[in-house]
Design a protein around this motif. Sequence first.
Motif, short mmCIF file in Angstrom:
data_model
loop_
_atom_site.label_atom_id
_atom_site.label_comp_id
_atom_site.label_asym_id
_atom_site.label_seq_id
_atom_site.Cartn_x
_atom_site.Cartn_y
_atom_site.Cartn_z
N GLY A 168 -6.50 0.89 8.33
CA GLY A 168 -6.70 1.49 9.63
C GLY A 168 -5.41 1.73 10.40
O GLY A 168 -5.47 2.14 11.56
N ILE A 169 -4.26 1.50 9.80
CA ILE A 169 -3.00 1.68 10.53
C ILE A 169 -2.27 2.93 10.09
O ILE A 169 -1.07 3.05 10.22
CB ILE A 169 -2.09 0.44 10.41
CG1 ILE A 169 -1.73 0.15 8.96
CG2 ILE A 169 -2.74 -0.75 11.08
CD1 ILE A 169 -0.70 -0.96 8.79
N GLY A 170 -3.00 3.87 9.53
CA GLY A 170 -2.39 5.16 9.20
C GLY A 170 -1.91 5.30 7.78
O GLY A 170 -1.15 6.20 7.47
N LEU A 171 -2.37 4.45 6.87
CA LEU A 171 -1.93 4.53 5.48
C LEU A 171 -3.03 5.06 4.57
O LEU A 171 -3.04 4.80 3.39
CB LEU A 171 -1.47 3.15 4.99
CG LEU A 171 -0.26 2.57 5.70
CD1 LEU A 171 0.05 1.18 5.19
CD2 LEU A 171 0.95 3.47 5.54
N LYS A 172 -3.95 5.84 5.11
CA LYS A 172 -5.07 6.34 4.32
C LYS A 172 -4.67 7.51 3.43
O LYS A 172 -5.43 7.93 2.58
CB LYS A 172 -6.22 6.76 5.23
CG LYS A 172 -6.86 5.59 5.92
CD LYS A 172 -8.01 6.03 6.78
CE LYS A 172 -8.60 4.83 7.48
NZ LYS A 172 -9.68 5.15 8.36
N GLY A 173 -3.50 8.03 3.61
CA GLY A 173 -3.07 9.16 2.81
C GLY A 173 -3.33 10.48 3.50
O GLY A 173 -3.91 10.53 4.57
N ALA A 174 -2.91 11.52 2.85
CA ALA A 174 -3.03 12.86 3.46
C ALA A 174 -4.42 13.41 3.28
O ALA A 174 -5.17 13.05 2.44
CB ALA A 174 -2.01 13.79 2.84
N ILE A 185 0.85 -1.19 0.00
CA ILE A 185 0.00 0.00 0.00
C ILE A 185 0.88 1.24 0.00
O ILE A 185 1.92 1.28 0.65
CB ILE A 185 -0.93 0.02 1.23
CG1 ILE A 185 -1.90 -1.15 1.15
CG2 ILE A 185 -1.69 1.33 1.33
CD1 ILE A 185 -2.85 -1.24 2.32
N SER A 186 0.44 2.22 -0.71
CA SER A 186 1.13 3.51 -0.77
C SER A 186 0.12 4.60 -0.42
O SER A 186 -1.08 4.44 -0.64
CB SER A 186 1.67 3.73 -2.18
OG SER A 186 2.02 5.08 -2.38
N ARG A 187 0.61 5.72 0.08
CA ARG A 187 -0.27 6.85 0.35
C ARG A 187 -0.88 7.40 -0.94
O ARG A 187 -1.88 8.11 -0.92
CB ARG A 187 0.50 7.95 1.07
CG ARG A 187 0.86 7.61 2.50
CD ARG A 187 1.57 8.78 3.14
NE ARG A 187 2.09 8.74 4.47
CZ ARG A 187 2.05 7.81 5.39
NH1 ARG A 187 1.46 6.71 5.15
NH2 ARG A 187 2.59 7.94 6.56
N LYS A 188 -0.29 7.07 -2.07
CA LYS A 188 -0.78 7.56 -3.36
C LYS A 188 -1.99 6.76 -3.86
O LYS A 188 -2.69 7.21 -4.76
CB LYS A 188 0.33 7.48 -4.41
CG LYS A 188 1.51 8.38 -4.08
CD LYS A 188 2.62 8.19 -5.10
CE LYS A 188 3.84 9.02 -4.72
NZ LYS A 188 4.94 8.82 -5.65
N VAL A 189 -2.24 5.60 -3.29
CA VAL A 189 -3.36 4.77 -3.73
C VAL A 189 -4.64 5.31 -3.12
O VAL A 189 -4.73 5.55 -1.92
CB VAL A 189 -3.15 3.29 -3.31
CG1 VAL A 189 -4.39 2.47 -3.61
CG2 VAL A 189 -1.93 2.72 -4.00
N ARG A 190 -5.65 5.51 -3.94
CA ARG A 190 -6.95 6.01 -3.47
C ARG A 190 -8.03 4.98 -3.83
O ARG A 190 -7.95 4.30 -4.84
CB ARG A 190 -7.31 7.34 -4.15
CG ARG A 190 -6.31 8.43 -3.90
CD ARG A 190 -6.46 8.98 -2.49
NE ARG A 190 -5.63 10.15 -2.30
CZ ARG A 190 -4.67 10.23 -1.40
NH1 ARG A 190 -4.42 9.23 -0.62
NH2 ARG A 190 -3.96 11.32 -1.27
N GLY A 191 -9.03 4.88 -2.96
CA GLY A 191 -10.17 4.02 -3.26
C GLY A 191 -9.94 2.53 -3.02
O GLY A 191 -10.76 1.70 -3.41
#
Length: 109
Positions: free
Chosen positions: A103-109, A85-91
């Motif tokens: 849920g571990i903080g990788l939802k992005g900015a 997973i990357s912060r750049k991945v959406r959806g």
Amino acid sequence: MKKPLMATYWYTGRPVDQLFTQVFRSGSSYNETAWSDKDFDALLDRARRETDDARRRELYGEAQTFVMDKGGAMTPMFADRLVGISRKVRGYAEHGFEFDYLGIGLKGA
């Protein structure tokens, strides 16, 4: 836990002590085979108390051998799973797995 044979899946990303304690320790509600061995439980206790990393690794290795030789479970296969997973991945959405990677903080900015 009501039939003579069953298949189960345990995600092996847990720390080794958690996995052994939840799945194989006497009296655990997740101990699907109801296997109980006081020597195994004592080995887990020794490993948990051990402060030397190398010795603790040896003790958990002994616990693994103990389960293979005397335990009530059989492992006919291992499921492999890789998640990146990357912060750049959406959806991104995940269904059917117990660990919430989002849920571990990788939802992005």
